[in-house]
Design a protein around this motif. Sequence first.
Motif, mmCIF file in Angstrom:
data_model
loop_
_atom_site.group_PDB
_atom_site.id
_atom_site.type_symbol
_atom_site.label_atom_id
_atom_site.label_comp_id
_atom_site.label_asym_id
_atom_site.label_seq_id
_atom_site.Cartn_x
_atom_site.Cartn_y
_atom_site.Cartn_z
ATOM 1 N N THR A 207 40.706 52.359 40.734
ATOM 2 C CA THR A 207 39.993 51.150 40.307
ATOM 3 C C THR A 207 38.498 51.421 40.196
ATOM 4 O O THR A 207 37.835 50.950 39.267
ATOM 5 C CB THR A 207 40.272 49.995 41.302
ATOM 6 O OG1 THR A 207 41.683 49.830 41.420
ATOM 7 C CG2 THR A 207 39.673 48.686 40.816
ATOM 8 N N ALA B 75 32.085 47.290 42.266
ATOM 9 C CA ALA B 75 31.906 46.538 41.021
ATOM 10 C C ALA B 75 30.705 45.605 41.104
ATOM 11 O O ALA B 75 29.920 45.492 40.153
ATOM 12 C CB ALA B 75 33.174 45.742 40.708
ATOM 13 N N LEU B 76 30.531 44.937 42.239
ATOM 14 C CA LEU B 76 29.421 43.986 42.385
ATOM 15 C C LEU B 76 28.074 44.710 42.325
ATOM 16 O O LEU B 76 27.124 44.220 41.711
ATOM 17 C CB LEU B 76 29.561 43.204 43.694
ATOM 18 C CG LEU B 76 30.810 42.305 43.786
ATOM 19 C CD1 LEU B 76 30.899 41.634 45.147
ATOM 20 C CD2 LEU B 76 30.825 41.260 42.678
ATOM 21 N N ILE C 88 25.807 43.014 50.034
ATOM 22 C CA ILE C 88 26.269 41.893 49.206
ATOM 23 C C ILE C 88 26.303 40.667 50.106
ATOM 24 O O ILE C 88 27.029 40.645 51.099
ATOM 25 C CB ILE C 88 27.676 42.193 48.651
ATOM 26 C CG1 ILE C 88 27.622 43.433 47.752
ATOM 27 C CG2 ILE C 88 28.227 40.986 47.895
ATOM 28 C CD1 ILE C 88 28.969 44.126 47.576
ATOM 29 N N SER D 22 35.332 41.114 55.249
ATOM 30 C CA SER D 22 34.838 42.220 54.430
ATOM 31 C C SER D 22 35.316 42.037 53.002
ATOM 32 O O SER D 22 36.145 41.177 52.708
ATOM 33 C CB SER D 22 35.366 43.543 54.972
ATOM 34 O OG SER D 22 36.782 43.554 54.875
ATOM 35 N N LEU D 23 34.782 42.880 52.117
ATOM 36 C CA LEU D 23 35.243 42.936 50.737
ATOM 37 C C LEU D 23 35.909 44.288 50.541
ATOM 38 O O LEU D 23 35.489 45.284 51.131
ATOM 39 C CB LEU D 23 34.049 42.852 49.784
ATOM 40 C CG LEU D 23 33.502 41.473 49.448
ATOM 41 C CD1 LEU D 23 32.238 41.623 48.624
ATOM 42 C CD2 LEU D 23 34.536 40.653 48.685
ATOM 43 N N ASN D 24 36.918 44.352 49.689
ATOM 44 C CA ASN D 24 37.527 45.628 49.321
ATOM 45 C C ASN D 24 36.460 46.540 48.702
ATOM 46 O O ASN D 24 35.553 46.081 48.011
ATOM 47 C CB ASN D 24 38.657 45.322 48.325
ATOM 48 C CG ASN D 24 39.138 46.530 47.595
ATOM 49 O OD1 ASN D 24 38.489 47.001 46.665
ATOM 50 N ND2 ASN D 24 40.263 47.059 48.010
ATOM 51 N N SER E 114 27.502 45.827 38.695
ATOM 52 C CA SER E 114 27.168 44.673 37.867
ATOM 53 C C SER E 114 25.705 44.273 38.051
ATOM 54 O O SER E 114 24.983 43.993 37.088
ATOM 55 C CB SER E 114 28.090 43.509 38.224
ATOM 56 O OG SER E 114 27.693 42.323 37.589
ATOM 57 N N ALA F 85 36.470 48.664 46.265
ATOM 58 C CA ALA F 85 36.376 48.673 44.800
ATOM 59 C C ALA F 85 35.642 47.425 44.313
ATOM 60 O O ALA F 85 34.818 47.488 43.394
ATOM 61 C CB ALA F 85 37.767 48.765 44.169
ATOM 62 N N ILE F 86 35.920 46.293 44.954
ATOM 63 C CA ILE F 86 35.225 45.042 44.615
ATOM 64 C C ILE F 86 33.723 45.206 44.888
ATOM 65 O O ILE F 86 32.882 44.858 44.050
ATOM 66 C CB ILE F 86 35.775 43.855 45.448
ATOM 67 C CG1 ILE F 86 37.276 43.662 45.205
ATOM 68 C CG2 ILE F 86 34.980 42.585 45.197
ATOM 69 C CD1 ILE F 86 37.667 42.978 43.955
ATOM 70 N N TRP G 154 33.779 51.128 32.858
ATOM 71 C CA TRP G 154 33.364 49.840 32.265
ATOM 72 C C TRP G 154 31.842 49.749 32.224
ATOM 73 O O TRP G 154 31.261 49.289 31.247
ATOM 74 C CB TRP G 154 33.953 48.673 33.069
ATOM 75 C CG TRP G 154 33.522 47.329 32.556
ATOM 76 C CD1 TRP G 154 32.380 46.639 32.872
ATOM 77 C CD2 TRP G 154 34.219 46.515 31.590
ATOM 78 N NE1 TRP G 154 32.331 45.453 32.185
ATOM 79 C CE2 TRP G 154 33.444 45.349 31.393
ATOM 80 C CE3 TRP G 154 35.421 46.655 30.890
ATOM 81 C CZ2 TRP G 154 33.836 44.326 30.513
ATOM 82 C CZ3 TRP G 154 35.816 45.644 30.024
ATOM 83 C CH2 TRP G 154 35.020 44.501 29.837
ATOM 84 N N ARG H 68 37.832 53.144 36.963
ATOM 85 C CA ARG H 68 37.896 52.189 35.847
ATOM 86 C C ARG H 68 36.619 51.344 35.790
ATOM 87 O O ARG H 68 36.081 51.071 34.715
ATOM 88 C CB ARG H 68 39.135 51.301 36.088
ATOM 89 C CG ARG H 68 39.583 50.477 34.920
ATOM 90 C CD ARG H 68 40.929 49.828 35.263
ATOM 91 N NE ARG H 68 41.217 48.670 34.454
ATOM 92 C CZ ARG H 68 42.092 47.715 34.773
ATOM 93 N NH1 ARG H 68 42.785 47.807 35.903
ATOM 94 N NH2 ARG H 68 42.294 46.688 33.983
ATOM 95 N N ILE H 69 36.122 50.941 36.948
ATOM 96 C CA ILE H 69 34.878 50.163 37.029
ATOM 97 C C ILE H 69 33.705 51.001 36.515
ATOM 98 O O ILE H 69 32.880 50.531 35.735
ATOM 99 C CB ILE H 69 34.615 49.728 38.497
ATOM 100 C CG1 ILE H 69 35.645 48.680 38.919
ATOM 101 C CG2 ILE H 69 33.199 49.207 38.672
ATOM 102 C CD1 ILE H 69 35.741 48.494 40.422
#
Lengths: 249, 249
Positions: free
Chosen positions: A121, A237-238, A221, A229-231, A241, A233-234, A128, A124-125
């Motif tokens: 993932t 991405a943040l 974040i 927590s956040l994953n 971004s 991959a997430i 992108w 892929r990020i």
Amino acid sequence: MLSKSQINLLKSLQHKKFRSGQSFFLVEGHKSIAEFINSAYQIETVYHTSAFEPKVLNLSQKINLCEISVTELEKISSLKTPQDVIAQVKLPQWPALDHSQLAGKFSIVLDGIQDPGNMGTIIRIADWFGIHYIVCSTDTVDVYNPKVIQASMGSLARLKVYYTDLTDFLAEIKLPAFGALLDGDNIYNTDFGREGLIIMGNEGNGLRPEVQKLVTQAVTIPRIGKAESLNVAIATALLCSEITRKFGQ
Amino acid sequence: MLSKSQINLLKSLQHKKFRSGQSFFLVEGHKSIAEFINSAYQIETVYHTSAFEPKVLNLSQKINLCEISVTELEKISSLKTPQDVIAQVKLPQWPALDHSQLAGKFSIVLDGIQDPGNMGTIIRIADWFGIHYIVCSTDTVDVYNPKVIQASMGSLARLKVYYTDLTDFLAEIKLPAFGALLDGDNIYNTDFGREGLIIMGNEGNGLRPEVQKLVTQAVTIPRIGKAESLNVAIATALLCSEITRKFGQ
């Protein structure tokens, strides 16, 4: 028809040891195979069943096709329900990473990512957001693991992924090193500039202390709610971004 | 020791039909169980092996504990390598969604999300960003699916998730409806205001045409590189992050 030893060789490529030994890896899925064919990677052979239609790969070059039975394909595949085609691809021999290649852009650095789904993932990020390089600690999951390739949805064909001693790498490179940590600067207020490294840590333990020491700016974040927590991959991405948004301004 | 019919009942809760029929679902993992215990959910029974230490759940209330064998636990569990405890929890009976509850805040709307991992990750993301309501089309994966609960890492205990006819819901509600589409406004330049719905579509097909018609503002995550798409959970996180950033300004 494949010999038993051919099947065993192809099947063995699900394991890192044999990928390194044989210098091949496997790619499954029409989209992913098409992306690898149209890339700098060298395709050794595309194994397919009689149901396969070559036009789905949108071939612009000659490749070595080999028809096999459904049973043979199922033996080679790492998927529960394989498609009708599997590509055997040559492991690339990139020249060693030259640090100057990372100047003037953002790259991702991974310290001990273990989950192949997360790794795929993240690839892929990166694709992108136009990121071309990922530098990993040597204990990060192997990028040619079948589950990583599946999760990367063909994006791996456009990226270069290196494995190296991260502390040596970070100690030597002259780029801003943004590390995702719990007590860093709010990403929304951070000036990321025009180049740097986005450093993400292991799913359970985050960045190792020796890697943390080499971070030049810790970033965080902001959390509004209560999730612990956040994953990873997430979180990646943040960060990508937010850097992209500011880069465009 | 459990009777065969008790084991069969608990095992059946892996399937939606039996969860609805029995009005129970199962939660696994210490962290997730602890979150459900400290929430509005009603715990029926916590099944555990002799290896289990109740203090890991940090209990502040009396709950019904039942010791079972490792073999029994393995039969009930949906995991390959279960922990030492499984909670049987009562399916909640929320009062019907009152649209006024969604005023003055952002909520997530899901149109046909199929993958339980994506659903669970979206719940965790919502919880991180302080979002309390998710409204789903009736064909969205069931939120009490064991894989959704596992991926949500306990965050589900803090959210309310509704299933409804999305076109009726969107036609009636008086809130800005931001739909993630390919040709919408750049999210970095969008004024999301102070309230609204973040509408995300199915993994393969995106938003259904009848849902698209009810979107009041189409928004898009700008792509810099070449990946064909972003995973729906990643896209949800990027939208939530951008709304949060602007909300804080």
